[in-house]
Design an enzyme around this catalytic site. Structure first.
Site, PDB file in Angstrom:
ATOM      1  N   GLY C  45       0.790  -1.231   0.000  1.00 30.94           N
ATOM      2  CA  GLY C  45       0.000   0.000   0.000  1.00 30.94           C
ATOM      3  C   GLY C  45       0.819   1.276   0.000  1.00 30.94           C
ATOM      4  N   CYS C 255     -27.912  -9.232 -17.847  1.00 31.88           N
ATOM      5  CA  CYS C 255     -27.187  -8.843 -19.055  1.00 31.88           C
ATOM      6  C   CYS C 255     -28.008  -9.200 -20.282  1.00 31.88           C
ATOM      7  CB  CYS C 255     -25.832  -9.552 -19.108  1.00 31.88           C
ATOM      8  SG  CYS C 255     -24.948  -9.328 -20.665  1.00 31.88           S
ATOM      9  N   CYS C 258     -25.816 -12.212 -22.189  1.00 29.23           N
ATOM     10  CA  CYS C 258     -25.595 -13.557 -21.641  1.00 29.23           C
ATOM     11  C   CYS C 258     -26.582 -13.926 -20.546  1.00 29.23           C
ATOM     12  CB  CYS C 258     -24.167 -13.699 -21.112  1.00 29.23           C
ATOM     13  SG  CYS C 258     -23.897 -12.817 -19.552  1.00 29.23           S
ATOM     14  N   CYS C 279     -23.011  -6.866 -19.480  1.00 26.55           N
ATOM     15  CA  CYS C 279     -21.783  -7.115 -18.703  1.00 26.55           C
ATOM     16  C   CYS C 279     -20.713  -6.133 -19.082  1.00 26.55           C
ATOM     17  CB  CYS C 279     -21.213  -8.502 -19.009  1.00 26.55           C
ATOM     18  SG  CYS C 279     -22.161  -9.857 -18.378  1.00 26.55           S
ATOM     19  N   CYS C 285     -18.221 -12.034 -20.462  1.00 28.46           N
ATOM     20  CA  CYS C 285     -19.547 -12.100 -21.089  1.00 28.46           C
ATOM     21  C   CYS C 285     -19.506 -13.014 -22.301  1.00 28.46           C
ATOM     22  CB  CYS C 285     -20.005 -10.695 -21.494  1.00 28.46           C
ATOM     23  SG  CYS C 285     -21.705 -10.615 -22.088  1.00 28.46           S
TER      24      CYS C 285
END
Lengths: 386, 207, 291
Positions: C45, C255, C258, C279, C285
């Protein structure tokens, strides 16, 4: 085609690049790199300075490829510079040994060696010369009658001093005790292209960043300071333009720790603009007495870039004296925002698709409106709504 | 164009060594193998220039070091001729321990034991300036059992390390004030490596 | 400069790979970036400064991520690049072209196949494995930048673990809007020590950083910082006990291609039919559709 289609991105990019190329080629008139080099000297100098890479041929190529955009040409050169190995550092360059072509002082009426105007547009009248429309390749006889910049001027014009022997104007002030004389500080420079800039910065870093700063940005900030958004009032002690030789130390000795006499190798010269500005500064001595003395603001750039270099010398002084009242005296404000590649890159990145982050903002805006008046949530929102 | 496949490739072999190091830093304690690159680094020319340097250390020097990364060797090289050889190969001569970002320790135990806490740990503003210690060992797979846990380890794990409790105490002192600290690479004669970054909590396993 | 042997290619691309070193950079540049990456992993970090060379692609367009990818890249790698979740986004295509031009390495659109995944603003839906590396492009690496403009000061705030600014920004949102209004780039706390900008990934993707099996590297080219989240590291999105972190929810959306729900979706509104959802992760997807 949508900016992002499930398919077709590659074809779109290819087509776009072909279209861009056609803009440069469609007239059938092709610019020769030698023409750029011959006729766009000043732009080449600007681009080399901002790219911090001295190579007139490559700069001319970049300018041709970029169709004259300084932003794009600098980008091309910097990207190329990134690929080059960096194995050596030159010896300290002595601008006192510059083979001067132009050298003026605003601080004094007359200076040792004289005020040499050199080649400058300063005293031209900015009237468009329509005859240039008809200018063709120079006739051989015409070429000979133009001054040759390798021709030495008459000796008495330089006061018996060679052009690489002209003393610095500030030496006079040092001799008079009006400008402090410092011991040479030969600490190795902190190369800002090899190590990230951190704050507080040192002067070496500041000068490097300004030397490669975008001409417009450096000029504007210098202007702002001069107009009152700053506390520096400079006088140009000396501006000189000319050619400076560069030397590199020979290879280190292999046996023993003793440093033998190493040869120095001359590797070439570069054209430079150097400005030394004088700024009166109030000094408060230990006993509380105030005295006025001069400090030096320094500017240096590749090529002939006078406006920027003068502005640089001004900003050098601003940054030597941090002052919370003025942005031009704030090193982070000045140093982090004058780089052409960084500033133009980030601004232009706003053109990239941001629809995912924007979707998040849409969600947030809708949610907050729903809280204000739930009935609004029923209405259809979004672009293209009738 | 013939390519000598036995020659150390300064592009692809350094990349391969770096990727193994990357894995080793990401998964502390996991043993990775740069034996192939080490063999190549042990070319006559380099061995002649830097005699006495183990092949795996050569491979790491070539991958990590240049004139921008001050480094040190323990024990210190006394011969100036050897220093110059290092300078020619790597771009810079070794510096004193307190100035080094990378310290290559070729000493055996117990001489190694005081090294970790002698190194720079960086400071709070720039903890990344804490040194990296590369400790040469006979084998990374033998030794006392220690327990390790922390980032990169899904669960605490016990394994053998060629280290002594005294060395561990020294290292633990060097890393006790995170984010400051040092990061340790253990490299053995066969070209196997493992890494103990400062984030790894390490204790002697209770038998 | 030693050139790698390359497979037969068209004349112009052979010319390219002959004029530039493998993966564009000179080895000195790569070394510096590699050293920075290793230190970044050792200090989760924390933003490690690096020199950040100029690239042929503009600052702000992914040069940080690209410098990481090119420094990691080897002949055997398989690289996926996405932007806003899409493989075919103009910028992703452009980056892939540069990677390919200078390394001839295999490019893929399959998350599962890739060894290196460079992305702008999304983490893929498919959970990553230990042998994969996620590289995120970062515009603003400093999570406190909107609170404090000065780099000098924010360095010291991180040194002292003084993160009142980050909490204050969230608190102000709650006071003004009754909830945290920010969308992407929601700050996280890494290993309980550094507050980090996860890059403008949607809040939806933040949880993927916690205890990830894959190493996550983040590169900010213009700001010249590299940082990292090692695998199996605690990453917690900043929140308050009474205002817990709330990622976007797509459970009730499907979606249109899909049929899946509960993945991050793009809202499609062409002004003709009703609003549709699709998606965002185009690779996953396509795989769900079996195309």
């Amino acid at each position: 085609m949508a900016y992002v289609a499930v398919k077709g991105g590659k074809q779109a990019i290819d087509a776009s690049q072909e279209f861009l190329l056609s803009k440069r080629l469609k007239s059938g008139v092709l610019l020769d790199v030698q023409q750029v080099r011959a006729g766009l000297r000043v732009l080449i100098d600007q681009v080399m300075a901002e790219a911090s890479m001295y190579d007139e041929q490559l700069a001319a190529l970049a300018i041709k490829q970029a169709e004259g955009s300084p932003e794009e040409a600098v980008f091309l050169l910097r990207a190329y510079r990134s690929t080059l190995q960096r194995k050596y550092e030159s010896e300290v360059v002595d601008t006192g040994k510059m083979r001067v072509e132009r050298r003026i002082s605003a601080a004094f009426k007359d200076i040792p060696g004289g005020q040499i105007l050199g080649a400058s547009p300063d005293y031209t009248h900015r009237l468009l010369d329509f005859d240039l429309f008809n200018e063709k390749q120079a006739e051989p006889s015409q070429a000979r009658s133009l001054p040759d910049d390798s021709m030495p001027l008459k000796e008495d014009q330089s006061g018996h001093l060679g052009f690489d022997q002209l003393p610095k104007v500030v030496e006079y002030l040092r001799d008079q005790g009006l400008l402090a004389r410092f011991e040479n500080n030969d600490t190795a420079p902190s190369d800002v292209t090899k190590k990230n800039l951190e704050f507080p910065s040192n002067r070496s870093q500041r000068l490097q960043i300004m030397a490669r700063g975008q001409t417009g940005a450096v000029t504007s900030l210098g202007y702002a300071s001069l107009r009152g958004y700053g506390a520096v009032h400079p006088t140009v002690a000396e501006l000189r333009v000319g050619d400076v030789p560069v030397y590199v130390a020979g290879p280190p000795p292999m046996d023993g720790d003793a440093i033998d006499e190493q040869g120095s190798y001359y590797i070439g010269e570069f054209r430079a603009t150097e400005v030394e500005s004088l700024v009166p500064v109030n000094k408060i001595e230990a006993d509380g007495k105030q005295s006025l003395s001069f400090e030096l603001g320094y500017g240096l750039s590749y090529g002939q870039n006078e406006t920027k270099t003068i502005a640089m010398s001004l900003l050098d002084q601003c940054l030597e004296h941090p002052n919370e009242k003025f942005a031009t005296h704030d090193e982070e404000f000045v140093l982090l925002h004058i780089d052409s590649v960084e500033s133009s890159g980030f601004i232009s990145h706003l053109k990239l698709p941001h629809y995912v982050t924007f979707q998040s903002k849409l969600v947030a805006v809708r949610a907050s409106r729903q809280q204000e008046s739930p009935s609004n949530a029923q209405k259809k929102t979004g672009p293209g709504a009738p | 164009m013939t390519v000598d496949s036995q020659a150390f490739d300064y592009v692809h072999d350094t990349q391969a060594v770096f990727r193994e190091l990357l894995t080793a830093f990401s998964f502390p304690g996991r043993i990775v193998d740069i034996g192939e690159q080490s063999k190549k680094a042990a070319q006559p020319a380099l061995m002649h220039a830097l005699p006495g340097t183990p092949a795996v250390i050569l491979a790491l020097l070539l991958t990590l070091i240049d004139q921008e990364s001050p480094y040190s060797l323990v024990p210190e090289i006394k011969l100036s001729g050897a220093k110059a050889a290092f300078a020619t190969v790597l771009g810079a001569a070794p510096v004193s321990l307190d100035k080094a970002s990378f310290v290559f320790c070729l000493d055996d135990l117990p001489q190694q034991e005081s090294v970790p806490e002698a190194l720079s740990r960086g400071d709070l503003t720039d903890p990344h300036s804490g040194a990296t210690l590369i400790q040469y060992v006979p084998s990374v797979e033998t030794g006392m059992v220690f327990s390790i846990e922390g980032p990169g380890l899904e669960q605490a794990r016990q394994q053998k390390f060629p280290l002594s409790p005294a060395w561990l105490a020294s290292r633990n002192r060097a890393v006790e004030e995170f984010p400051m600290g040092i990061d340790v690479i253990l490299a053995d004669a066969e070209g196997k490596l493992l890494v103990l970054p400062r984030t790894t909590k390490m204790t002697q396993a209770v038998v | 400069m030693i050139k790698s042997s390359s497979s037969p290619k068209s004349h112009s691309s052979q010319l390219q790979s002959r004029q530039y070193n493998f993966a564009y950079f000179d080895e000195g540049s790569k070394k510096e970036i590699r050293r920075a990456i290793l230190k970044a992993i050792a200090i989760p970090g924390y933003q490690v400064p690096f020199a950040s060379r100029e690239m042929p692609i503009a600052r702000g367009w992914g040069t940080g991520g690209l410098q990481i990818t090119l420094s990691l890249l080897g002949k055997a790698d398989i690289v996926k690049v996405i932007d806003q979740g899409a493989d075919d986004s103009v910028n992703a295509v452009s980056i892939k072209a540069l990677i390919n031009k200078t390394s001839l390495v295999q490019i893929t659109e399959s998350t599962a196949e890739a060894s290196l995944i460079q992305s702008r603003h999304r983490i893929p839906e498919l959970p990553l494995r230990e042998d994969q590396i996620m590289i995120l492009q970062v515009p603003t690496p400093e999570p406190l930048r909107w609170y404090e403009a000065s780099e000098f000061k924010t360095k010291r705030l991180h040194a002292e673990s003084d993160y009142t600014g980050a909490w204050l920004m969230l608190f102000e949102d709650i006071m003004k809007y009754g909830k945290v209004a920010g969308g992407a780039d929601h700050p996280v706390l890494v290993k309980g020590r550094y507050v980090m900008a996860p890059s403008p990934i949607p809040k939806y993707d933040n949880p993927k950083m916690n205890q990830s099996s894959a190493l996550i590297l983040l590169g900010a080219g213009r700001e010249k910082k590299i940082y990292a989240v090692p695998p199996y590291t605690k990453v917690k999105s900043l929140d308050f006990d009474d205002y817990p972190f709330e990622p976007e929810n797509f459970d009730d959306k499907n979606c249109c291609k899909c049929g899946r729900s509960s993945v991050f979706m793009d809202e499609l509104n062409d002004g003709i039919g009703p609003v549709r959802w699709q998606c965002n992760d185009t690779g996953s997807c396509r795989e769900a559709q079996g195309v």
